[in-house]
Design an enzyme around this catalytic site. Structure first.
Site, PDB file in Angstrom:
ATOM      1  N   ASP A 292       0.830  -1.198   0.000  1.00 58.88           N
ATOM      2  CA  ASP A 292       0.000   0.000   0.000  1.00 58.88           C
ATOM      3  C   ASP A 292       0.875   1.263   0.000  1.00 58.88           C
ATOM      4  O   ASP A 292       1.882   1.331   0.707  1.00 58.88           O
ATOM      5  CB  ASP A 292      -0.848  -0.037   1.285  1.00 58.88           C
ATOM      6  CG  ASP A 292      -1.946   0.997   1.313  1.00 58.88           C
ATOM      7  OD1 ASP A 292      -2.791   0.949   0.414  1.00 58.88           O
ATOM      8  OD2 ASP A 292      -1.958   1.827   2.233  1.00 58.88           O
TER       9      ASP A 292
ATOM     10  N   GLU B  62       1.663  -0.542  -5.089  1.00 51.49           N
ATOM     11  CA  GLU B  62       0.657   0.472  -5.359  1.00 51.49           C
ATOM     12  C   GLU B  62       1.391   1.804  -5.361  1.00 51.49           C
ATOM     13  O   GLU B  62       1.624   2.399  -4.316  1.00 51.49           O
ATOM     14  CB  GLU B  62      -0.432   0.481  -4.289  1.00 51.49           C
ATOM     15  CG  GLU B  62      -1.571   1.401  -4.693  1.00 51.49           C
ATOM     16  CD  GLU B  62      -2.185   2.209  -3.562  1.00 51.49           C
ATOM     17  OE1 GLU B  62      -3.287   2.716  -3.739  1.00 51.49           O
ATOM     18  OE2 GLU B  62      -1.542   2.378  -2.502  1.00 51.49           O
TER      19      GLU B  62
END
Ligand code: BGC
Length: 557
Positions: free
Chosen positions: A209, A282
């Site tokens: 993330d 990401e």
């Protein structure tokens, strides 16, 4: 490298958003046992791996992206034993399992942050986060002008133990998500242990993330022009071609060079484990040549291709983003990835028919200008996915897109839960509309999401018609289109192929050959004559050998 045969170079990876996938205990929140019960359906669909959004212990202020214990399961989702059962059963079905790692920030309820609050300024515990003195005569102003991705300022002032206003801490996201200080070796050490914990349990990798955000520019300089705050670094989600060739000036908290050392370290750790374990980034950075830095041979394995996701349904734009992707990722020996939907963006069955600009993360709701025609949206989505699944490399699917689910636009205001909605005083709807629990059975409570009527976000009644059990076996359904595309993709080895563009179909058509398959996508409205060759797949029923608008076909070359 061991050649180009690793599974992740060609994998179709299906994103499970655990809250909204399947609820085994009927509390209205999806759970791990629910996932286990539905794995056979995913095997039937024909995917290679699943990526699970966070299921860790969390106060759920950002739907689990606010982690309070990285090595345990939130009771909402089950237990570590439930996780082990799910992992074993997925592996038994030949499905790999990727978990979400959230290293940029913890929850404010994480014991590390609670200890930092208690320990006070200058302590070792505060040094694990980004605490700073405020500006102004009494420290009453934030340390710089950075804004939160979710809206509002990126700094919150704490009250010290003696009751006086004290230092400020940085949170690029919600107030409840304090950023860690990744220049601190202690933080790095903790995360090595967290990675090992899950690798030892047998996971096949991590989706990382905010992989572009963990290092901040030295001195934390102001950012000019001030950040809009709504985008993760991406641009318009609809109208303009998304690829650019010039790197924009990076914000002092995105894409700092120092992040790459972290991933080199993690790669070394993964390399000590048997099997091909992966890291997927990401990283909302621009242009694709910058994204490719995350997947250099000694760093991560994959990076999400958000430039592709942000490309409008337009032949020329698709042609250039596909070329740019293959070139950028190919230059570093990585597969390109492709993605059209995830839990942060408007579902592509709605997004591709928006008629006004809509920034990533802002979401859509009843008052959004340029709302999509659902029929056009679904038709384009089916065509766009049919194009994507014919491309070489690895593709990501987001749960429910195989059912053709649209964004839920008319969620009641009081049901919305995304922090974006609250932090912008309801100006931005946020991401709840793509997170509604998915329908499995038309005639069951909560459409088969769980055994009760409960569902943490309300499901539209029209979703009965989109339930999996209604679509299965119907050759015109979106579910059967996805199943066929995945089967043909495997049989024709498209993921290891190459794109050879074909001209002559007009400006609205993107056409290419990949091995023994010819793919023709008509992004316009004028019908186009098809050449010879058996029709292997069509995103809409055809009337003769004519390709209508918003339709993609695969022909035998
Ligand atoms: C995740 C979001 C989350 C944010 C903060 C993102 O990129 O995908 O859902 O809100 O990171 O963790």
């Amino acid at each position: 490298m061991t050649g180009n045969t690793e599974w992740w170079r060609t994998a179709v990876i299906y994103q499970i958003y655990p809250r909204s996938f399947a609820d085994a205990n009927g509390d209205g929140m999806g759970d791990l046992a629910g996932i286990t019960s539905r794995l056979p359906a995913l095997e039937q669909l024909g995917i290679d791996a699943i990526w699970l959004s966070p299921f860790y212990t969390s106060p759920q202020r950002d739907a689990g992206y606010d982690v309070a214990d990285y090595c345990d399961i939130d009771p909402l989702f089950g237990t570590l034993a439930d996780f082990d059962v799910m992992l074993t059963q997925a592996h038994d079905l030949g499905i790999r399992v990727i978990v979400d790692l959230v290293p940029n920030h913890t929850s404010s309820e994480h014991p590390w942050f609670q200890a930092a609050l208690a320990a006070g300024p200058g302590s070792e515990e505060r040094g694990r986060y980004m605490f700073r003195e405020g500006k102004g005569d009494n420290g009453e102003l934030p340390p710089n002008n950075w804004e939160s991705v979710f809206g509002g300022g990126a700094w919150t002032r704490v009250t010290e133990a003696d009751g006086t206003p004290g230092q400020w801490y940085l949170h690029l996201f919600d107030t409840t998500q304090p950023d860690l200080d990744w220049d601190n070796p202690w933080v790095r050490e903790q995360f090595r242990d967290i990675l090992s914990f899950w690798l030892d349990r047998g996971v096949d990798g991590f989706r990382v993330d905010v992989a572009h955000g963990m290092i901040k520019a030295a001195g934390l300089p102001d950012y000019f022009p001030p950040v809009e705050g709504g985008s993760m670094g991406g641009g318009s989600a609809t109208l303009e071609p998304a690829i650019s060739t010039e790197p924009p000036a990076p914000a002092p908290y995105w894409a700092q060079d120092g992040v790459h050392d972290i991933y080199r370290d993690w790669r070394e750790l993964l390399n000590t484990y048997p099997g091909d374990r992966i890291l997927a980034a990401e990283a909302w950075v621009d242009p694709l040549s910058q994204v490719a830095k995350w997947v250099r041979p000694d760093e991560m394995h994959q990076a999400f291709n958000f430039a592709y996701l942000e490309t409008p349904w337009n032949a020329a734009a698709l042609h250039s983003v596909i070329d740019a992707s293959l070139e950028a990722f190919g230059a570093v020996g990585a597969p390109s990835t492709w993605v059209l939907s995830n839990h942060d963006v408007v579902r592509h069955a709605s997004r591709l028919a928006l008629t006004a600009e809509n920034l990533q993360g802002h979401g859509i709701g009843p008052k959004t200008p340029g709302l999509p025609d659902p029929v056009v949206g679904l038709r384009r989505a089916r065509a766009a996915t049919s194009l994507m699944l014919a491309l070489p490399g690895s593709s990501y699917l987001y749960q429910g897109e195989e059912l053709g689910l649209p964004e839920v636009i008319d969620l009641p205001d009081d049901a919305r839960q995304d922090p974006t909605w609250f932090r912008t005083n309801h100006e931005r709807y946020g991401r709840d509309g793509c997170r509604v629990p998915i329908p499995w059975e038309a005639n069951s409570p909560s459409y088969g999401f769980g055994p009760s009527e409960q569902s943490w976000l309300p499901q539209p009644t029209e979703w009965a018609d989109l339930a999996r059990d209604v679509q299965i076996g119907d050759p015109n359904s979106t579910l059967e289109l996805y199943t066929l595309a995945l089967k043909l993709r495997r049989e024709h080895n498209l993921a290891l192929g190459a794109v050879e563009w074909l001209d002559g179909y007009g400006a609205d058509v993107a056409a290419f050959r990949n091995g023994d398959v010819i793919v023709i996508a008509n992004t316009g409205t004028e019908p186009v004559d098809l050449p010879g060759g058996d029709i292997l797949l069509s995103s809409e029923p055809l009337d003769g050998r004519v390709l209508p608008g918003d339709t993609t076909v695969w022909l035998a070359a």
